[in-house]
Structures are given as C-alpha cells and as structure tokens.
Design an enzyme around this catalytic site. Sequence first.
Site, PDB file in Angstrom:
ATOM      1  N   PRO A 264       0.648  -1.422  -0.040  1.00  0.00           N
ATOM      2  CA  PRO A 264       0.221   0.239   0.303  1.00  0.00           C
ATOM      3  C   PRO A 264       1.104   1.597   0.027  1.00  0.00           C
ATOM      4  O   PRO A 264       0.127   2.426  -0.979  1.00  0.00           O
ATOM      5  CB  PRO A 264      -0.656  -0.375   1.623  1.00  0.00           C
ATOM      6  CG  PRO A 264      -0.923  -1.484   1.713  1.00  0.00           C
ATOM      7  CD  PRO A 264       0.864  -2.075   1.092  1.00  0.00           C
ATOM      8  N   TYR A 265       2.174   1.047   0.967  1.00  0.00           N
ATOM      9  CA  TYR A 265       3.068   2.474   0.585  1.00  0.00           C
ATOM     10  C   TYR A 265       3.598   2.549  -0.460  1.00  0.00           C
ATOM     11  O   TYR A 265       3.138   3.663  -0.628  1.00  0.00           O
ATOM     12  CB  TYR A 265       4.012   1.856   2.404  1.00  0.00           C
ATOM     13  CG  TYR A 265       4.593   3.436   2.119  1.00  0.00           C
ATOM     14  CD1 TYR A 265       4.395   4.413   2.399  1.00  0.00           C
ATOM     15  CD2 TYR A 265       6.570   2.897   1.693  1.00  0.00           C
ATOM     16  CE1 TYR A 265       5.542   5.568   2.582  1.00  0.00           C
ATOM     17  CE2 TYR A 265       7.097   4.414   2.207  1.00  0.00           C
ATOM     18  CZ  TYR A 265       6.818   5.592   2.472  1.00  0.00           C
ATOM     19  OH  TYR A 265       7.295   6.792   2.450  1.00  0.00           O
ATOM     20  N   VAL A 266       4.002   1.599  -0.933  1.00  0.00           N
ATOM     21  CA  VAL A 266       4.748   1.458  -2.605  1.00  0.00           C
ATOM     22  C   VAL A 266       3.685   1.810  -3.295  1.00  0.00           C
ATOM     23  O   VAL A 266       3.919   3.052  -4.466  1.00  0.00           O
ATOM     24  CB  VAL A 266       5.167   0.644  -3.015  1.00  0.00           C
ATOM     25  CG1 VAL A 266       5.292   0.463  -4.354  1.00  0.00           C
ATOM     26  CG2 VAL A 266       6.663   0.080  -1.959  1.00  0.00           C
TER      27      VAL A 266
END
Length: 245
Positions: free
Chosen positions: A153-155
């Site tokens: 999700p962060y990437v």
Amino acid sequence: MSNNTPRVALVTGGTGGIGEAVVDALVADGFAVGVHYAGNKAKADALVEKITTAGGQAVAVGGDVADEHAMAAAFDTVRTAFGGIDVVINTAGIMVLGPIADYDLDQFDQIVRTNLRGAFVVSQLAARHVRDGGAIINFSTSVTRTQLPKYGPYVATKAAVEGLTLILARELRGRDITVNAVAPGPTATPLFFDSNNEQTIAALTNVTPLERLGRPEEIATTVAQLAGPARWVNGQTVFVNGGLA
C-alpha cells in the site's frame, strides 16, 4: 526579488525526521521557511523559535495536507509573511505496513489520502504559486525498486506520487521551475523505527553497501541541491539510498 530578499520555501511535514533536517538545510542556505505541521504544533513552534533566535526567518503553518482549504491557507500564510514562495518540498507522509491480502481498507484509504491526495493537493498549489525559477520536490521511496513484502500500500501511493511529479515537470514548461521526486532508502527517522520491527531494522541496516542506515541530514543535502543549484535536474526521481538498489 532584490539580492537582499531571501528565497522562500514551504516544507510540509517540517516537524518529521527528514522534514526537520530539510528545514535546517534550507535555513543554512539562507532560505526563509514555512514549517508545516499536521499535529505537532509545539514542535513546529519550537523549531521556528530556534531559527528566528539564530537570526533566520521562519513561520509555522498547520493543516492536513489532503485538505485543499487548509493547505491553501498555509500557502497564503507563507506568501504573506515573506512575499512569495520559491520552493515547495513535500515530505509529509504516513507509513503503515501490512500484506496486501490482509490490509485493512480503511487504513488503505487513510494512507492514500495522506500520501497521494496530499501530494496532489500540495503539488497543485505549488504549480499555481511557486515563482518562476523555483522548485517543487515530492517524496517517493526506494522500495518502489526493492519491492519488499508488506510495503504494497505504501509503495502504491509513492509510485503514484512519482508519476504525477514527473508529469508536472513537463506541464510547467516555460516557467523555469524544476519538479523532482526524492526516493530515500532506509533512513533513521521516527517513522522508520515506528513502522518496522527490530528484525527488519537490523536487516535494512546492513543491506546497503555502506552497511548502515541513512541519516536525515544526508537526504536533506540532496533536497537542498534540488532546491538550489541543481537546476539541470528536472523531471527525475532521485534515489538517495546508499546503493540499496
């Protein structure tokens, strides 16, 4: 601007580990700085007091980066205080790790709101208000290359930030404004330590050829170059990660 008038920068997430280092680097280069905070007003005020006591110029501005009204007000405050804005550096972001299969969708909405919508709102306002000859710098991550599990999700948000950043560089043709993304590797910040367990921290500490974590001031050195003399770097993602990937 006269030669006696400092260049002006707005740093979102200015109370964070990398954000504070960026503020310090810009002040050392003679910038007047808007120090943005999301929740930690006391730290922002203390940082501004430190800068002004030492003879620099700074003002604290608060607000959710994803709230276009709050950020428009923040931009206006900095422009009113110092006469304009030359550089916008968007370090604000959150990182909550977890496997894609089990990731909470409410948490996903939150990370997208802060990291992606926030970057869009700040970039949009920067495109409207940064003076000709200025610079806009967003933040990505080196995990877009390393593809570590639990960073999905962060990437996803940071890969999207890279895309909009590089397109904005092309859209601002003719205004002499550079637009770049900085992609740090593992860096010794509260966000990094709070988001990883001890085993992961130990592994990431030794994964680079330099066999250590990056320091916030090392990221800030690259940002200061992009904000100042590095005028021929434009429309790029600059990886600052000690040789990680």
